[in-house]
Design an enzyme around this catalytic site. Structure first.
Site, short mmCIF file in Angstrom:
data_model
loop_
_atom_site.label_atom_id
_atom_site.label_comp_id
_atom_site.label_asym_id
_atom_site.label_seq_id
_atom_site.Cartn_x
_atom_site.Cartn_y
_atom_site.Cartn_z
N ASP A 2 -34.88 26.31 31.15
CA ASP A 2 -35.11 25.03 31.83
C ASP A 2 -35.39 25.35 33.29
O ASP A 2 -35.33 26.50 33.72
CB ASP A 2 -33.92 24.09 31.64
CG ASP A 2 -32.66 24.60 32.31
OD1 ASP A 2 -32.69 25.68 32.94
OD2 ASP A 2 -31.63 23.92 32.21
N SER A 3 -35.72 24.32 34.08
CA SER A 3 -36.18 24.58 35.45
C SER A 3 -35.04 24.69 36.43
O SER A 3 -35.24 25.10 37.57
CB SER A 3 -37.08 23.44 35.89
OG SER A 3 -36.31 22.26 36.01
N GLY A 4 -33.85 24.31 36.01
CA GLY A 4 -32.72 24.24 36.94
C GLY A 4 -32.56 22.85 37.53
O GLY A 4 -31.51 22.50 38.05
N GLY A 5 -33.62 22.05 37.41
CA GLY A 5 -33.59 20.70 38.00
C GLY A 5 -32.42 19.87 37.52
O GLY A 5 -31.67 19.31 38.31
N PHE A 6 -32.23 19.83 36.22
CA PHE A 6 -31.18 18.97 35.67
C PHE A 6 -29.80 19.34 36.21
O PHE A 6 -29.02 18.48 36.60
CB PHE A 6 -31.18 19.04 34.14
CG PHE A 6 -30.19 18.13 33.49
CD1 PHE A 6 -30.46 16.76 33.39
CD2 PHE A 6 -28.98 18.60 33.02
CE1 PHE A 6 -29.53 15.90 32.81
CE2 PHE A 6 -28.05 17.74 32.44
CZ PHE A 6 -28.33 16.40 32.33
N ASP A 33 -38.60 19.40 38.10
CA ASP A 33 -38.80 17.96 38.28
C ASP A 33 -37.57 17.34 38.92
O ASP A 33 -36.50 17.94 38.94
CB ASP A 33 -39.06 17.28 36.92
CG ASP A 33 -37.91 17.47 35.95
OD1 ASP A 33 -37.12 18.42 36.13
OD2 ASP A 33 -37.79 16.68 34.99
N GLN A 61 -41.44 11.82 33.26
CA GLN A 61 -40.27 11.05 33.71
C GLN A 61 -40.67 9.58 33.85
O GLN A 61 -41.81 9.21 33.58
CB GLN A 61 -39.77 11.60 35.06
CG GLN A 61 -39.12 12.98 34.97
CD GLN A 61 -37.71 12.98 34.38
OE1 GLN A 61 -37.16 11.93 34.02
NE2 GLN A 61 -37.13 14.16 34.26
N GLY A 107 -35.24 12.94 31.16
CA GLY A 107 -34.60 11.74 31.68
C GLY A 107 -34.23 10.71 30.62
O GLY A 107 -33.99 9.55 30.92
N ASP A 133 -33.56 20.28 21.96
CA ASP A 133 -32.40 21.12 22.30
C ASP A 133 -31.24 20.19 22.59
O ASP A 133 -31.44 19.06 23.02
CB ASP A 133 -32.67 21.97 23.54
CG ASP A 133 -32.48 21.17 24.82
OD1 ASP A 133 -33.36 20.38 25.17
OD2 ASP A 133 -31.41 21.30 25.45
N CYS A 143 -23.42 25.35 1.33
CA CYS A 143 -23.92 25.82 2.62
C CYS A 143 -23.87 27.35 2.66
O CYS A 143 -22.88 27.95 2.25
CB CYS A 143 -23.10 25.23 3.76
SG CYS A 143 -23.57 25.87 5.40
N CYS A 164 -24.07 29.28 5.39
CA CYS A 164 -23.75 29.79 6.72
C CYS A 164 -22.61 30.81 6.63
O CYS A 164 -21.90 30.87 5.63
CB CYS A 164 -23.38 28.65 7.67
SG CYS A 164 -21.65 28.19 7.62
N CYS A 182 -19.17 29.12 5.72
CA CYS A 182 -19.02 28.57 4.37
C CYS A 182 -19.13 29.64 3.28
O CYS A 182 -18.58 29.49 2.20
CB CYS A 182 -20.05 27.47 4.14
SG CYS A 182 -19.78 26.05 5.20
N HIS A 191 -21.48 27.25 11.78
CA HIS A 191 -21.82 26.27 10.74
C HIS A 191 -22.72 25.17 11.32
O HIS A 191 -23.73 24.81 10.71
CB HIS A 191 -20.57 25.64 10.12
CG HIS A 191 -20.90 24.47 9.26
ND1 HIS A 191 -21.28 24.59 7.95
CD2 HIS A 191 -21.00 23.14 9.56
CE1 HIS A 191 -21.60 23.40 7.46
NE2 HIS A 191 -21.43 22.50 8.43
#
Ligand code: ZN
Length: 375
Positions: free
Chosen positions: A89-93, A143, A194, A221, A271, A309, A311, A314, A340
């Protein structure tokens, strides 16, 4: 290079070929904040549970251990021993949500590190430089993440600045990719739409950034406090104005139901920290709804978290044992629940891809949601 393989309604089945391998979409990217999935999950585990893309946070890696050190080591892929795609990610958040004493100017943002209070400046160029040092497969544009709710005037000014920042990101990325010592000279850049819940601002911005010929487009956003219905409405309105022959990424979303609904609206990259965060608290996803593994009714339950499952949890362990581990605060309990949950998400994405290919996405989605609502 992105290829749209099949459409079923608005749902997209795509493929993004990168220097670190091919991403089959729709895809859920597994969030490893500081280049590790929280819950003692290794990159060997990620290969075992079918993870396609790992996501790392630029801000976190910049303040600790430092992107320059990671570049010196040979980049993030080498550092964490992961040869598949990584998105940073850009670091913005994080700058807008975690860091203290922010000051936003046209050049960028000044703030204090949440770790040691150190003064840091980050603008579009700095964010691109850090992501270039990390050498991720996909870099995100820097952003502004406006507060929710924000006034219309604030939102318009903020979105206009985000557009100017995107132009600077594109220019800087081009420069960095041409340097001789760049870790990944083929780094891709995704822009971010945005506009909060103002449809007209979102649509105008989507049109503007679509003309910039980026490698992919994200919707940022959302999932910041608005209702699910508002979020779906914004997707209905905005996604048609983003190029369908490029990846469409809804940032930070969400629950399995949010993902199923958003795929139907044309999103194919996701994500979210939910599967890992919930797993660490003993909350696990199944096709019959979410279970709380701390519940006393599992104390003698011989069944796995979910029957059938495949995984690592499981395949080998009972609900009773996992409950015991969680109660005893053993790290293995948390780790098994996280594995899981990520496997559940990754497997659901694989089912989604097959359903779109076979032209039965709507039917699949309705059945899947009905099953999860059972409890
Ligand atoms: Zn499982």
């Amino acid at each position: 290079m992105y290829e749209l393989i099949k459409k079923d309604g608005r749902a997209k089945r795509g493929r993004l070929v990168t220097v670190h391998g091919t991403i089959e979409t729709p895809v859920f990217m597994n969030v490893g904040t500081v280049a590790a999935i929280k819950g003692a999950v290794s990159t060997d585990d990620l290969r075992d549970i079918g993870t396609q893309v790992e996501l790392s946070n630029t801000y976190h890696l910049h303040v600790r251990t430092g992107d320059k050190l990671i570049k010196e080591f040979g980049g993030l892929h080498k550092f964490m021993n992961w040869d598949r795609p990584i998105l940073t990610d850009s670091g913005g958040f994080q700058v807008f949500s975690l860091a203290k004493l922010r000051k936003i100017k046209e050049e960028g943002v000044s703030f204090s590190s949440h770790i040691d209070g150190r003064k840091i400046f980050m603008g579009p160029e700095e964010s691109m430089q850090i992501q270039s040092n990390l050498g991720s497969t996909i870099a995100m544009a820097f952003d502004e993440c406006p507060p929710h709710p924000a006034t219309r005037q604030y939102m318009q000014n903020s979105v206009d600045r985000t557009t100017r920042w995107l132009e600077r990101c594109k220019k800087e990325m081009k420069r960095l990719n041409s340097l001789e010592d760049t870790v990944n000279p083929h780094q891709l850049l995704f822009g971010i739409n945005q506009g909060g819940t103002f449809e007209d601002i979102r649509i105008a911005h989507a049109k503007t950034i679509s003309d910039m010929d980026l490698d992919g487009y994200a919707i940022g956003g959302l999932a910041v406090g608005e209702s699910h219905e508002e979020m779906y409405h914004i997707l209905d309105e905005t996604v048609p104005y983003l190029p369908e022959d490029k990846p469409t990424y809804l940032m930070g979303v969400g629950t399995p139901v949010n993902i199923l609904e958003s795929v139907e609206r044309g999103v194919d990259f996701f994500d979210c920290v939910y599967p890992t965060r919930n797993g660490r608290h003993g909350h696990v996803y199944t096709n019959h709804g979410k279970l709380n593994m701390f519940n006393k009714k599992y104390e003698l339950d011989h069944r796995p978290i979910e029957e059938g499952c495949q995984c690592p949890a499981c395949r080998s362990y009972s609900r009773a044992y996992i409950r015991h581990l969680l109660k005893a605060k053993e790290m293995l309990g948390m780790r098994l629940c996280v594995l899981h949950n990520l496997y559940f998400y990754n497997t659901m994405m694989s089912e989604i891809r097959t359903a779109i290919e076979e032209g039965r996405y709507k039917e699949y989605k309705d059945q899947k949601i009905a099953g999860m609502m059972n409890q």
